[in-house]
Write a protein that holds these residues in place. Structure first.
Motif, mmCIF file in Angstrom:
data_model
loop_
_atom_site.group_PDB
_atom_site.id
_atom_site.type_symbol
_atom_site.label_atom_id
_atom_site.label_comp_id
_atom_site.label_asym_id
_atom_site.label_seq_id
_atom_site.Cartn_x
_atom_site.Cartn_y
_atom_site.Cartn_z
ATOM 1 N N THR A 12 0.844 -1.189 0.000
ATOM 2 C CA THR A 12 0.000 0.000 0.000
ATOM 3 C C THR A 12 0.877 1.236 0.000
ATOM 4 O O THR A 12 1.739 1.390 0.879
ATOM 5 N N LEU A 13 0.664 2.098 -0.998
ATOM 6 C CA LEU A 13 1.454 3.329 -1.125
ATOM 7 C C LEU A 13 0.536 4.507 -1.394
ATOM 8 O O LEU A 13 -0.598 4.328 -1.873
ATOM 9 N N SER A 14 1.051 5.677 -1.143
ATOM 10 C CA SER A 14 0.341 6.895 -1.517
ATOM 11 C C SER A 14 0.721 7.275 -2.945
ATOM 12 O O SER A 14 1.788 6.909 -3.447
ATOM 13 N N GLU A 15 -0.172 7.997 -3.591
ATOM 14 C CA GLU A 15 0.097 8.464 -4.957
ATOM 15 C C GLU A 15 1.409 9.246 -4.988
ATOM 16 O O GLU A 15 1.753 9.969 -4.057
ATOM 17 N N GLU A 16 2.161 9.058 -6.067
ATOM 18 C CA GLU A 16 3.452 9.704 -6.330
ATOM 19 C C GLU A 16 4.602 9.092 -5.524
ATOM 20 O O GLU A 16 5.741 9.570 -5.624
ATOM 21 N N ALA A 17 4.346 8.048 -4.770
ATOM 22 C CA ALA A 17 5.431 7.381 -4.043
ATOM 23 C C ALA A 17 6.268 6.543 -5.004
ATOM 24 O O ALA A 17 5.848 6.229 -6.124
ATOM 25 N N SER A 79 7.003 7.144 -9.663
ATOM 26 C CA SER A 79 5.877 7.898 -9.114
ATOM 27 C C SER A 79 4.594 7.162 -9.489
ATOM 28 O O SER A 79 4.155 7.234 -10.643
ATOM 29 N N VAL A 80 4.013 6.467 -8.532
ATOM 30 C CA VAL A 80 2.844 5.644 -8.846
ATOM 31 C C VAL A 80 1.563 6.474 -8.842
ATOM 32 O O VAL A 80 1.479 7.524 -8.198
ATOM 33 N N GLN A 81 0.577 5.961 -9.577
ATOM 34 C CA GLN A 81 -0.734 6.595 -9.662
ATOM 35 C C GLN A 81 -1.799 5.625 -9.154
ATOM 36 O O GLN A 81 -1.566 4.398 -9.113
ATOM 37 N N VAL A 82 -2.953 6.169 -8.837
ATOM 38 C CA VAL A 82 -4.057 5.322 -8.372
ATOM 39 C C VAL A 82 -4.373 4.239 -9.411
ATOM 40 O O VAL A 82 -4.687 3.095 -9.065
ATOM 41 N N SER A 83 -4.246 4.584 -10.681
ATOM 42 C CA SER A 83 -4.552 3.646 -11.767
ATOM 43 C C SER A 83 -3.557 2.487 -11.848
ATOM 44 O O SER A 83 -3.788 1.528 -12.595
ATOM 45 N N ASP A 84 -2.469 2.538 -11.102
ATOM 46 C CA ASP A 84 -1.503 1.430 -11.067
ATOM 47 C C ASP A 84 -1.935 0.329 -10.104
ATOM 48 O O ASP A 84 -1.282 -0.721 -10.029
ATOM 49 N N ILE A 110 -2.805 1.721 -4.391
ATOM 50 C CA ILE A 110 -2.337 3.108 -4.359
ATOM 51 C C ILE A 110 -3.476 3.983 -3.860
ATOM 52 O O ILE A 110 -4.560 3.999 -4.438
ATOM 53 N N LYS A 111 -3.205 4.722 -2.804
ATOM 54 C CA LYS A 111 -4.224 5.600 -2.218
ATOM 55 C C LYS A 111 -3.993 7.045 -2.673
ATOM 56 O O LYS A 111 -2.850 7.493 -2.740
ATOM 57 N N PRO A 112 -5.090 7.754 -2.974
ATOM 58 C CA PRO A 112 -4.939 9.149 -3.433
ATOM 59 C C PRO A 112 -4.462 10.054 -2.309
ATOM 60 O O PRO A 112 -4.565 9.741 -1.135
#
Lengths: 112, 114
Positions: A12-17, A79-84, A110-112
């Motif tokens: 679980t990551l936040s967006e842009e991580a 940099s991950v996105q919610v769509s990933d 991925i959480k916004p």
């Protein structure tokens, strides 16, 4: 025998991580290595692949380098996105029957 | 329609039923595969067909019976299944069976055995 080991999820990551999903393998000789992705409700699709040592596969901002010395093929994205959000599978192709050997999959959230 | 299609997308059946899963690929590939995907387990390869000939059968119980009438179509006939057979069944195809070939997957059939 041939095998693939992936890190257990969910991750679980936040967006842009920054993302790393570890994958190590056991195989004789020179396998081809793959990352497939499965979005919710869909089948698997190829994300990237590498067919020889030191090759780097890349697609959609994801990268993985075939490291024979460490028998690894870690997946990274800057940099991950919610769509990933999806399940990611590492696999190798080896053997006289060219069967794909699969890891168990790593769920990425991925959480916004 | 392009890619790999599978029907039905969802199937619920009793243990005494007979049903069939269908897969069709529109990619001109020569190899087709059936996989079983269960929760928290690696994909299990069930059957492989190359140029319509079965080349792999990974110790699959006889209650699963594949059929490949031509290079574009693949069926999985189901008979007297068990609840533990409930899973997502994925069909895939590839150009050939070379080390570097990419497999293209259908969306799967979600099977529930009651």
């Amino acid at each position: 025998g041939n095998s693939v080991t992936q890190m257990e999820g969910p991750v679980t990551l936040s967006e842009e991580a920054f993302l790393t999903i570890n994958c190590t393998y056991t195989a004789t000789g020179y396998p081809s290595l793959f990352w497939y992705v499965q979005y919710p409700g869909e089948g698997l699709q190829l994300l990237l692949k590498a067919t020889k040592a030191d090759d780097k596969g890349s697609n959609k901002g994801f990268e993985a380098t075939y490291r024979k010395e460490t028998t690894s093929f870690h997946l990274e994205k800057g940099s991950v996105q919610v769509s990933d959000s999806a399940v990611y599978f590492c696999a190798l192709s080896r053997g006289s029957n060219y069967q794909l050997i699969w890891g168990a999959g790593t769920k990425l959230i991925i959480k916004p | 329609e392009t890619g790999v299609t599978q029907t039905p997308r969802h199937l619920v059946m009793g243990m005494t039923n007979k049903k069939s899963l269908k897969c069709e690929q529109h990619l001109g590939h020569n190899a087709m595969y059936w996989y079983k995907q269960s929760a928290k387990k690696p994909l299990e390869l069930m059957f492989v067909y190359n140029f319509k000939e079965q080349t792999e059968n990974n110790s699959v119980p006889s209650r699963f019976s594949p059929e490949c009438p031509n290079s574009s179509h693949l069926f999985l006939h189901l008979h007297t299944l068990q609840p533990e057979d409930s899973a997502l069944y994925l069909c895939a195809s590839s150009q050939d069976r070379r080390l570097t070939d990419t497999q293209y997957f259908g969306p799967g059939t979600r099977l529930t055995v009651l």
